[in-house]
Design a protein around this motif. Sequence first.
Motif, PDB file in Angstrom:
ATOM      1  N   THR A   1       5.184  10.425  60.109  1.00 54.80           N
ATOM      2  CA  THR A   1       3.853  10.622  60.068  1.00 54.80           C
ATOM      3  C   THR A   1       2.959  10.110  61.099  1.00 54.80           C
ATOM      4  O   THR A   1       3.495   8.931  61.642  1.00 54.80           O
ATOM      5  CB  THR A   1       3.359   9.618  58.845  1.00 54.80           C
ATOM      6  OG1 THR A   1       4.193  10.213  57.738  1.00 54.80           O
ATOM      7  CG2 THR A   1       1.781   9.739  58.639  1.00 54.80           C
ATOM      8  N   GLU A   2       2.081  11.159  61.564  1.00 54.64           N
ATOM      9  CA  GLU A   2       1.343  10.311  62.765  1.00 54.64           C
ATOM     10  C   GLU A   2      -0.150  10.671  62.262  1.00 54.64           C
ATOM     11  O   GLU A   2      -0.382  11.554  61.362  1.00 54.64           O
ATOM     12  CB  GLU A   2       1.554  11.332  63.954  1.00 54.64           C
ATOM     13  CG  GLU A   2       1.161  12.817  64.160  1.00 54.64           C
ATOM     14  CD  GLU A   2       1.600  13.276  65.519  1.00 54.64           C
ATOM     15  OE1 GLU A   2       0.890  13.133  66.528  1.00 54.64           O
ATOM     16  OE2 GLU A   2       2.752  13.781  65.844  1.00 54.64           O
ATOM     17  N   VAL A   3      -0.946   9.760  62.847  1.00 55.90           N
ATOM     18  CA  VAL A   3      -2.390   9.965  62.574  1.00 55.90           C
ATOM     19  C   VAL A   3      -3.154  10.475  63.911  1.00 55.90           C
ATOM     20  O   VAL A   3      -2.670  10.375  64.972  1.00 55.90           O
ATOM     21  CB  VAL A   3      -2.989   8.326  62.507  1.00 55.90           C
ATOM     22  CG1 VAL A   3      -4.491   8.383  62.275  1.00 55.90           C
ATOM     23  CG2 VAL A   3      -2.323   7.795  61.231  1.00 55.90           C
ATOM     24  N   PHE A   4      -4.049  11.419  63.850  1.00 53.68           N
ATOM     25  CA  PHE A   4      -4.660  11.936  64.896  1.00 53.68           C
ATOM     26  C   PHE A   4      -5.529  10.862  65.502  1.00 53.68           C
ATOM     27  O   PHE A   4      -6.382  10.397  64.656  1.00 53.68           O
ATOM     28  CB  PHE A   4      -5.436  13.304  64.425  1.00 53.68           C
ATOM     29  CG  PHE A   4      -5.996  13.924  65.802  1.00 53.68           C
ATOM     30  CD1 PHE A   4      -5.100  15.045  66.336  1.00 53.68           C
ATOM     31  CD2 PHE A   4      -7.103  13.803  66.188  1.00 53.68           C
ATOM     32  CE1 PHE A   4      -5.611  15.623  67.450  1.00 53.68           C
ATOM     33  CE2 PHE A   4      -7.703  14.411  67.497  1.00 53.68           C
ATOM     34  CZ  PHE A   4      -6.875  15.304  67.694  1.00 53.68           C
ATOM     35  N   LEU A   5      -5.238  10.611  66.709  1.00 56.24           N
ATOM     36  CA  LEU A   5      -5.811   9.303  67.357  1.00 56.24           C
ATOM     37  C   LEU A   5      -7.231   9.570  67.862  1.00 56.24           C
ATOM     38  O   LEU A   5      -7.920   8.518  68.400  1.00 56.24           O
ATOM     39  CB  LEU A   5      -4.921   8.885  68.048  1.00 56.24           C
ATOM     40  CG  LEU A   5      -3.250   8.156  67.895  1.00 56.24           C
ATOM     41  CD1 LEU A   5      -2.596   7.618  68.778  1.00 56.24           C
ATOM     42  CD2 LEU A   5      -3.864   6.998  66.763  1.00 56.24           C
TER      43      LEU A   5
ATOM     44  N   GLU B   1      -7.419   2.863  68.723  1.00 56.62           N
ATOM     45  CA  GLU B   1      -6.408   3.261  67.632  1.00 56.62           C
ATOM     46  C   GLU B   1      -5.129   3.505  68.374  1.00 56.62           C
ATOM     47  O   GLU B   1      -4.014   3.074  67.977  1.00 56.62           O
ATOM     48  CB  GLU B   1      -6.799   4.740  67.014  1.00 56.62           C
ATOM     49  CG  GLU B   1      -8.271   4.532  66.262  1.00 56.62           C
ATOM     50  CD  GLU B   1      -9.487   4.174  67.057  1.00 56.62           C
ATOM     51  OE1 GLU B   1      -9.616   4.401  68.146  1.00 56.62           O
ATOM     52  OE2 GLU B   1     -10.329   3.505  66.233  1.00 56.62           O
TER      53      GLU B   1
ATOM     54  N   ASN C   1      -8.787   4.642  73.465  1.00 52.88           N
ATOM     55  CA  ASN C   1      -9.075   3.879  72.282  1.00 52.88           C
ATOM     56  C   ASN C   1      -8.420   2.851  71.605  1.00 52.88           C
ATOM     57  O   ASN C   1      -7.349   2.798  71.948  1.00 52.88           O
ATOM     58  CB  ASN C   1      -9.514   5.038  71.180  1.00 52.88           C
ATOM     59  CG  ASN C   1      -8.522   5.873  70.870  1.00 52.88           C
ATOM     60  OD1 ASN C   1      -7.252   5.515  70.756  1.00 52.88           O
ATOM     61  ND2 ASN C   1      -8.620   7.070  70.683  1.00 52.88           N
TER      62      ASN C   1
ATOM     63  N   LYS D   1       2.718  11.923  72.890  1.00 51.00           N
ATOM     64  CA  LYS D   1       3.529  10.565  72.272  1.00 51.00           C
ATOM     65  C   LYS D   1       4.953  10.824  72.730  1.00 51.00           C
ATOM     66  O   LYS D   1       5.320  11.641  72.030  1.00 51.00           O
ATOM     67  CB  LYS D   1       3.247  10.273  70.901  1.00 51.00           C
ATOM     68  CG  LYS D   1       1.738  10.405  70.517  1.00 51.00           C
ATOM     69  CD  LYS D   1       1.782  10.061  68.884  1.00 51.00           C
ATOM     70  CE  LYS D   1       0.169   9.759  68.373  1.00 51.00           C
ATOM     71  NZ  LYS D   1       0.439   9.543  66.963  1.00 51.00           N
TER      72      LYS D   1
ATOM     73  N   SER E   1       9.521   7.984  63.539  1.00 54.44           N
ATOM     74  CA  SER E   1       8.602   7.886  62.293  1.00 54.44           C
ATOM     75  C   SER E   1       7.086   7.824  62.405  1.00 54.44           C
ATOM     76  O   SER E   1       6.294   8.360  61.930  1.00 54.44           O
ATOM     77  CB  SER E   1       8.897   6.686  61.554  1.00 54.44           C
ATOM     78  OG  SER E   1       8.441   5.494  62.057  1.00 54.44           O
ATOM     79  N   TYR E   2       6.970   7.494  63.985  1.00 54.93           N
ATOM     80  CA  TYR E   2       5.390   7.758  64.251  1.00 54.93           C
ATOM     81  C   TYR E   2       4.898   8.976  65.103  1.00 54.93           C
ATOM     82  O   TYR E   2       3.762   9.237  65.585  1.00 54.93           O
ATOM     83  CB  TYR E   2       4.877   6.460  65.124  1.00 54.93           C
ATOM     84  CG  TYR E   2       4.792   4.973  64.732  1.00 54.93           C
ATOM     85  CD1 TYR E   2       6.084   4.319  64.047  1.00 54.93           C
ATOM     86  CD2 TYR E   2       3.711   4.553  64.653  1.00 54.93           C
ATOM     87  CE1 TYR E   2       5.760   3.076  63.681  1.00 54.93           C
ATOM     88  CE2 TYR E   2       3.324   3.222  63.832  1.00 54.93           C
ATOM     89  CZ  TYR E   2       4.548   2.687  63.639  1.00 54.93           C
ATOM     90  OH  TYR E   2       4.361   1.460  62.822  1.00 54.93           O
ATOM     91  N   GLY E   3       5.848  10.151  64.982  1.00 55.57           N
ATOM     92  CA  GLY E   3       5.511  11.173  65.455  1.00 55.57           C
ATOM     93  C   GLY E   3       5.839  11.108  66.917  1.00 55.57           C
ATOM     94  O   GLY E   3       5.237  12.214  67.811  1.00 55.57           O
TER      95      GLY E   3
END
Lengths: 447, 447
Positions: free
Chosen positions: A382-386, B149, B147, B114, B48-50
């Motif tokens: 899973t990634e979060v759009f950063l 995040e 940022n 990433k 797992s973090y993309g």
Amino acid sequence: MHKLEFVKDKNMASIIQPKILKGFRDFLPDQEINRKEITTTLTEVYESYGFVPIDTPVLEYTEILLGKGSGETDKQIYRFNDNGGRDVSMRFDLTVPFARFMAQYHNDLQLPFKRYHISKVWRGENTQKGRYREFTQCDFDIVGTDNAESDYEILSIMNKSFEKLGIKNIEFKISHRGIFNKMLESLNLSENLSDILRTVDKLAKIGIAATQAELTAITNDKEKTAKILEYIQAEGNFLHTLDKIEALSGGESEHSLRLRKIYEYLQAEEIADNFIIDPSITRGLDYYTGIVYETFFKDLPSIGSVCSGGRYNNLASLYTKQELPGVGSSIGLDRLIAALQELDLISSKPSKTECIILNFDSKLKKEYFKLATRLREAGIKTEVFLDDKKLGPQLNFAEKKSIPTAIICGEDEIQQGFFTLKNIKERNNIKVEKFDNLIEEIKKILK
Amino acid sequence: MHKLEFVKDKNMASIIQPKILKGFRDFLPDQEINRKEITTTLTEVYESYGFVPIDTPVLEYTEILLGKGSGETDKQIYRFNDNGGRDVSMRFDLTVPFARFMAQYHNDLQLPFKRYHISKVWRGENTQKGRYREFTQCDFDIVGTDNAESDYEILSIMNKSFEKLGIKNIEFKISHRGIFNKMLESLNLSENLSDILRTVDKLAKIGIAATQAELTAITNDKEKTAKILEYIQAEGNFLHTLDKIEALSGGESEHSLRLRKIYEYLQAEEIADNFIIDPSITRGLDYYTGIVYETFFKDLPSIGSVCSGGRYNNLASLYTKQELPGVGSSIGLDRLIAALQELDLISSKPSKTECIILNFDSKLKKEYFKLATRLREAGIKTEVFLDDKKLGPQLNFAEKKSIPTAIICGEDEIQQGFFTLKNIKERNNIKVEKFDNLIEEIKKILK
């Protein structure tokens, strides 16, 4: 971690053109993901047979890599004096370092020793014809035994490797240097072994006529040349060809019996049909003493062998008096991938992310991160759009990276405890209540 | 596959002593198995973090790696002229090649980008103090965002990496170069930034008194030195320390606000307790612009940081005018493993084989191979003992390799359809009927 303090000239006027050396390559994610998946599969196969990994230095003493009598090939080696004045070279294969390794540690290791080694090697070859100066080999060898069982096991691993990679239409061509040598002996040509080997090895490249001419130049005897040609052109099914080359080499021998035994094991595993005997395979190099083999895509023979090797009965003789018989094989990763690409058997993946949590409301980022942590724990990449961008560009980002699912959560979703899950490819959304259901729905889409 | 024809002098009288270069290492299976397991775990966390993998060449143009104004460090670089006369060097870290890579491909990649990269680098460092000349870095970076995040996500990955490796008692020490710079500004010392950074960076090594002396030599002002010392010695819990350095740097700023936000995200993930602020952390190198961090084993701080990094806001400025902000971190695999060994947190495994089929009756080898194939298909890593030896030495071989189970099958077993399964550690045998039961019993022992 290790810090290196070097000063860049901040006042320089111009920018350095970013570029890499000829014959070297960068691997972008869509390529490197494939490369890693292939080497992971190979690793799993090797380990399923009880093979263990080792690693050796990229740089070694030149004397170790080239031996004392190094000749022509110096030009292909990345060789230099290090800052301590040592004559060093980058390894050009994984076999020579392995020979040095076995000479050094054979007393510490349990024999038979089965190792694999997947790593880069370097040769300053002519870069025409799609050759690279940095490429990856995947080697696996058994050291410490000289028997049909070990020979068979290497062939079994070769077959299993391609099976697990999902590659069909592969043909393993095997031959035996012992039988070849016996055939030459029977023609009184043992002294010309090396020259004949090199010539025969080129058969596929230069054709029959040129091979014939070259052989006659060596043998000075048209009849002998004809016999060699008859031998190397023998074909038919495995046992039929074996009968033929056995006869042409003067009858049954330990070598032909070894090949028969190997064939029996292949039959027991029900993989014998993938193997044929091709007596023209010799692997040129004169350190092979037993079976030798090459591997071809039936639909793309022109790309050459993607997996080759054989038995050598004195691996480490340069470095130790201990006799260390061995048998092994090497998959050329780069040529394998080139073949898979040409045959359209490989698709490129820019990402492995399975779910992206879109930044729908930047005040909710803390919630997004918490959700991402839970998804990862449930096994979803899973990634979060950063970044703070509109939803359009975020979805565009996800699409370009071929991410299959997205979660869109606003204040309402958080408060009411549900999730909006988007199937990006099919461009539809569903509402999902509860986290467990979310996982289930994502997994459905990933299938 | 690629053949290299080089001639070894067969007539040489002596043997070449097998040895490797100082500062380089062979990894035998018991070490390499651990190394691979650790990098596999890290790969799983990164993915797992993309994060996606990339690879770059080991050799690059020296100008690319050192920049135009290379200085002192030339001595540490493996640099030479290749056979085409090019000035080339082996990479000394993964960051510089990544900067070159981003300059070259940023238009082809989706930003934020990433990536992770686990690979070897080379430095001709002094080999005293357990430093190596060939070592492995595990880098992960986010490029294209500036940022809180992204800063948080790197810290989250660091925390998760050690958690998944089963390592507790880890402390992440973080700091912020922006706040540090502001503090220096308030003392009118911006011009001395580099010198002060280098001095402060040595605090842990040289102690307070020496730091004070060095700082005063730079500032020529005891009061200013006192303020710097007060700043870098601030301690207490995260928010308390943050309040203090915020005040010492002249009050709230975008930098201190960024740190607060990062802390909120760490709290939301419930991992904030693992992070402290240590204002003496500066990471020396002057390309960092935001948060910086180092990672220590609480029980072995003397080994130094095992994972360090920070934010740099102009990664690729040597190679492109495109601004590419980024944040990243690097785990030093070799130092991490050294720490795990010293803390007895790692055990050495000579093999990964789960079951060995002993060669009890050499007439039955075909049956043994068939059984091995079935066991592998059932997910059991299986080897067959490939040599003809007595059972004693075979069991000894299995024991030395820490193989947990062995199957002993004679004519009787084959004919009557049962298996004798040995628990090697507990030295007891059981009789098992049917293949499915065999799998079950093996899995019980493996647990």
